[in-house]
Design a protein around this motif. Structure first.
Motif, short mmCIF file in Angstrom:
data_model
loop_
_atom_site.label_atom_id
_atom_site.label_comp_id
_atom_site.label_asym_id
_atom_site.label_seq_id
_atom_site.Cartn_x
_atom_site.Cartn_y
_atom_site.Cartn_z
N UNK A 1 0.77 -1.03 0.09
CA UNK A 1 0.03 0.17 0.18
C UNK A 1 0.84 1.42 0.04
N UNK A 2 1.91 1.23 0.62
CA UNK A 2 2.86 2.51 0.45
C UNK A 2 3.25 2.91 -0.95
N UNK A 3 3.48 1.60 -1.59
CA UNK A 3 4.04 1.79 -3.05
C UNK A 3 2.81 2.43 -3.78
N UNK A 4 1.66 2.11 -3.69
CA UNK A 4 0.51 2.58 -4.43
C UNK A 4 0.23 4.17 -3.99
N UNK A 5 0.27 4.47 -2.69
CA UNK A 5 0.46 5.64 -2.08
C UNK A 5 1.43 6.74 -2.81
N UNK A 6 2.61 6.11 -2.87
CA UNK A 6 3.66 6.92 -3.37
C UNK A 6 3.32 7.17 -5.03
N UNK A 7 2.47 6.39 -5.71
CA UNK A 7 2.23 6.44 -7.12
C UNK A 7 1.31 7.59 -7.11
N UNK A 8 0.32 7.66 -6.45
CA UNK A 8 -0.68 8.84 -6.07
C UNK A 8 -0.08 10.22 -6.04
N UNK A 9 0.77 10.05 -4.94
CA UNK A 9 1.74 11.56 -4.65
C UNK A 9 2.39 11.71 -6.02
N UNK A 10 3.07 11.02 -6.99
CA UNK A 10 3.60 11.34 -8.10
C UNK A 10 2.88 11.96 -9.00
N UNK A 11 1.63 11.39 -9.17
CA UNK A 11 0.94 11.73 -10.41
C UNK A 11 -0.46 12.45 -10.32
N UNK A 12 -1.19 12.60 -9.01
CA UNK A 12 -2.35 13.30 -8.99
C UNK A 12 -2.14 14.76 -8.92
N UNK A 13 -3.00 15.41 -9.63
CA UNK A 13 -2.95 17.04 -9.57
C UNK A 13 -3.18 17.25 -8.15
N UNK A 14 -2.51 18.24 -7.65
CA UNK A 14 -2.67 18.94 -6.36
C UNK A 14 -2.03 18.23 -5.24
N UNK A 15 -1.62 16.86 -5.57
CA UNK A 15 -1.19 16.17 -4.48
C UNK A 15 0.43 16.64 -4.05
N UNK A 16 0.54 16.40 -2.51
CA UNK A 16 1.66 17.08 -2.23
C UNK A 16 2.82 16.28 -2.67
N UNK A 17 4.09 16.60 -3.20
CA UNK A 17 5.23 15.87 -3.58
C UNK A 17 5.90 15.51 -2.44
N UNK A 18 5.60 14.38 -1.94
CA UNK A 18 6.49 13.67 -0.80
C UNK A 18 7.16 12.36 -1.33
N UNK A 19 8.29 12.13 -0.81
CA UNK A 19 8.75 10.67 -0.88
C UNK A 19 8.17 9.77 0.18
N UNK A 20 8.16 8.39 0.12
CA UNK A 20 7.36 7.63 0.95
C UNK A 20 8.15 6.66 1.32
N UNK A 21 8.44 6.33 2.68
CA UNK A 21 9.23 5.30 3.38
C UNK A 21 8.38 4.19 3.97
N UNK A 22 8.78 3.06 3.82
CA UNK A 22 7.90 1.75 4.09
C UNK A 22 8.57 1.42 5.34
N UNK A 23 8.24 1.67 6.56
CA UNK A 23 8.72 1.20 8.04
C UNK A 23 8.03 0.28 8.67
N UNK A 24 7.50 -0.70 8.02
CA UNK A 24 6.69 -1.87 8.43
C UNK A 24 7.63 -3.07 8.79
N UNK A 25 7.36 -3.68 10.04
CA UNK A 25 7.85 -4.94 10.43
C UNK A 25 7.07 -6.00 10.77
#
Length: 441
Positions: free
Chosen positions: A250-274
């Motif tokens: 799900x963090x990968x899908x979120x990163x894709x939204x942040x890269x492509x959707x108009x008006x989305x904040x341009x953030x990097x995404x880190x996956x810190x799941x264990x």
């Protein structure tokens, strides 16, 4: 009192000096303060050297993982072998640096050769020929990382595209003790005998598995990025059951939204799941323990990351499922609140998730569902997070609210399928990732 006018010749000298100063300052800003020149692995000094990036922009996290423990049966480490980790970037930049961790090592880790390159194709150990860069550490090609410590490399100039596979390779000639690793990568990485750190073709990388070793972060220098989002959670965040090598957590899908959707904040995404991670309890044993609790690792995996602006927290299921099972939802939520308070102390915004259904998962019993519902009621009532994403409502079966929707169930009735992970990312309101943390909850 009026000052006497400078002679014309003196005025010209002063103006010339002022112009020269402006030019020098401008050049320093363009090159980057504290720049270190160095020759890259390709041999081109001018275009590919190790150097600080230009001053405009900032460092953001492009990829990250949480060191989960000491890899079993690695008493001697991987002496005499090259480790080529394959990672997928969430955002692009013009320079790159990495973090190596010896957190779970019992003796110093000697790295005599390290490199970073773009993969020639997704999931392959072969590098794009023009992208191979040798890494340095405080200007030196070798580094020794003490047991329990981590270290950032010097930055190198490399244009890193968003959503690209990077190859980060290390070579250690000597035994180093237990290897710090993340076992649940859902990504194929590679090993080779001997020093093949700058092997572009990748033919020597004949061994492969789904583990990341030593590497815990990749930062990029980005001109337009606004910061970093940390996805903090358990195996559901780590992407257990997602298709290996396809970046469908799900963090990968979120990163894709942040890269492509108009008006989305341009953030990097880190996956810190264990996998198996809990809010309140970590594993037992002498420190550092494998799989520390969320409370124990929050400083390391959230507050210590680069450019963090927002945290999305999905944690608490394993407090209910793992022995000793926590039956009081208030205690779980109290632990969540403690982490939110620490995030607010750094000015970070926190979006919290309700706990998804798990009825039908092996070993579950009725009273665990009561605890899950209690946690979710407290989260929905407010006063825990700045905003809430309701993963429970997104993933549950409308005909049986205690179970995952079959289309979103990987088959074990706990972890979502690829489609389920995509639905989780779609449920996040990107507007909630903007702005500042609440002053009080």
């Amino acid at each position: 009192m009026n000052r006497p006018a400078l002679p014309r010749s003196a005025a010209y000298v002063a103006l010339a000096a002022l112009a020269a100063a402006v030019i020098l300052v401008s050049a320093a800003i363009f090159v980057g303060v504290g720049g270190r020149g160095g020759q890259a692995a390709t041999g081109s000094h001018e275009d590919h050297g190790t150097a600080e990036p230009a001053a405009s922009g900032g460092w953001v996290g492009a990829w990250g993982t949480s060191p989960a423990g000491a890899e079993p049966n690695t008493r001697l480490g991987y002496a005499g072998q090259s480790i080529r980790n394959v990672v997928h970037t969430s955002i692009g930049g013009t320079s790159v640096r990495i973090q190596l961790s010896n957190l779970y090592g019992s003796q110093p880790l000697s790295v005599t050769h390290a490199s970073v390159a773009l993969a020639a194709a997704p999931g392959t150990p072969a590098a794009d020929p023009g992208s191979m860069r040798r890494l340095a550490f405080t200007g030196q090609p070798t580094v020794t990382i003490p047991a329990g410590q981590s270290l950032l490399s010097d930055p190198v100039r490399l244009t890193v595209p968003p959503a690209a596979d990077l190859l980060v390779t290390t070579y250690s000639p000597t035994p180093s003790g237990p290897v710090t690793y993340q076992p649940l990568s859902r990504q194929m990485s590679y090993l080779a005998h001997g020093d093949r750190t700058e092997d572009v073709q990748g033919a020597g990388y004949t061994a492969k598995d789904t583990r990341w070793r030593y590497l815990t972060a990749v930062d990029v220098w980005a001109q337009e990025a606004h910061g970093t989002v940390v996805a903090f959670g358990d195996s559901i965040t780590a992407g257990y059951s997602s298709t290996t090598g396809t970046n469908r957590r799900w963090p990968d899908f979120l990163a894709a939204r942040l890269r492509t959707e108009p008006g989305a904040p341009r953030y990097g995404v880190l996956n810190e799941g264990i996998s198996g991670n809990r809010v309140l309890l970590g594993n037992s044993g002498p420190p550092p323990v494998n799989n520390p609790s969320g409370l124990e690792r929050f400083e390391r995996d959230v507050l210590g990351r680069t450019g963090v602006r927002v945290v999305i927290m999905d944690l608490g299921v394993n407090d209910i499922l793992r022995a000793p099972q926590q039956q009081d939802p208030h205690r779980i939520v109290s632990g969540l609140r403690q982490m939110v308070e620490r995030a607010h102390g750094r000015g970070l915004r926190v979006v919290g998730a309700t706990l998804a259904p798990f009825a039908g998962h092996k070993g579950t019993v009725a009273n665990q569902e009561i605890t899950r519902q209690g946690v979710n009621e407290l989260i929905r009532a407010g006063g825990v997070f700045d905003d809430v994403v309701d993963f429970d409502r997104v993933l549950r079966d409308p005909r049986d609210a205690e179970r995952l929707l079959p289309a979103y169930d990987s088959g074990d009735h706990l972890h979502p399928s690829d489609a389920g992970y995509a639905a989780m990312a779609r449920a996040i309101d990107l507007e909630t990732l903007k702005g500042q943390a609440a002053t009080a909850l």
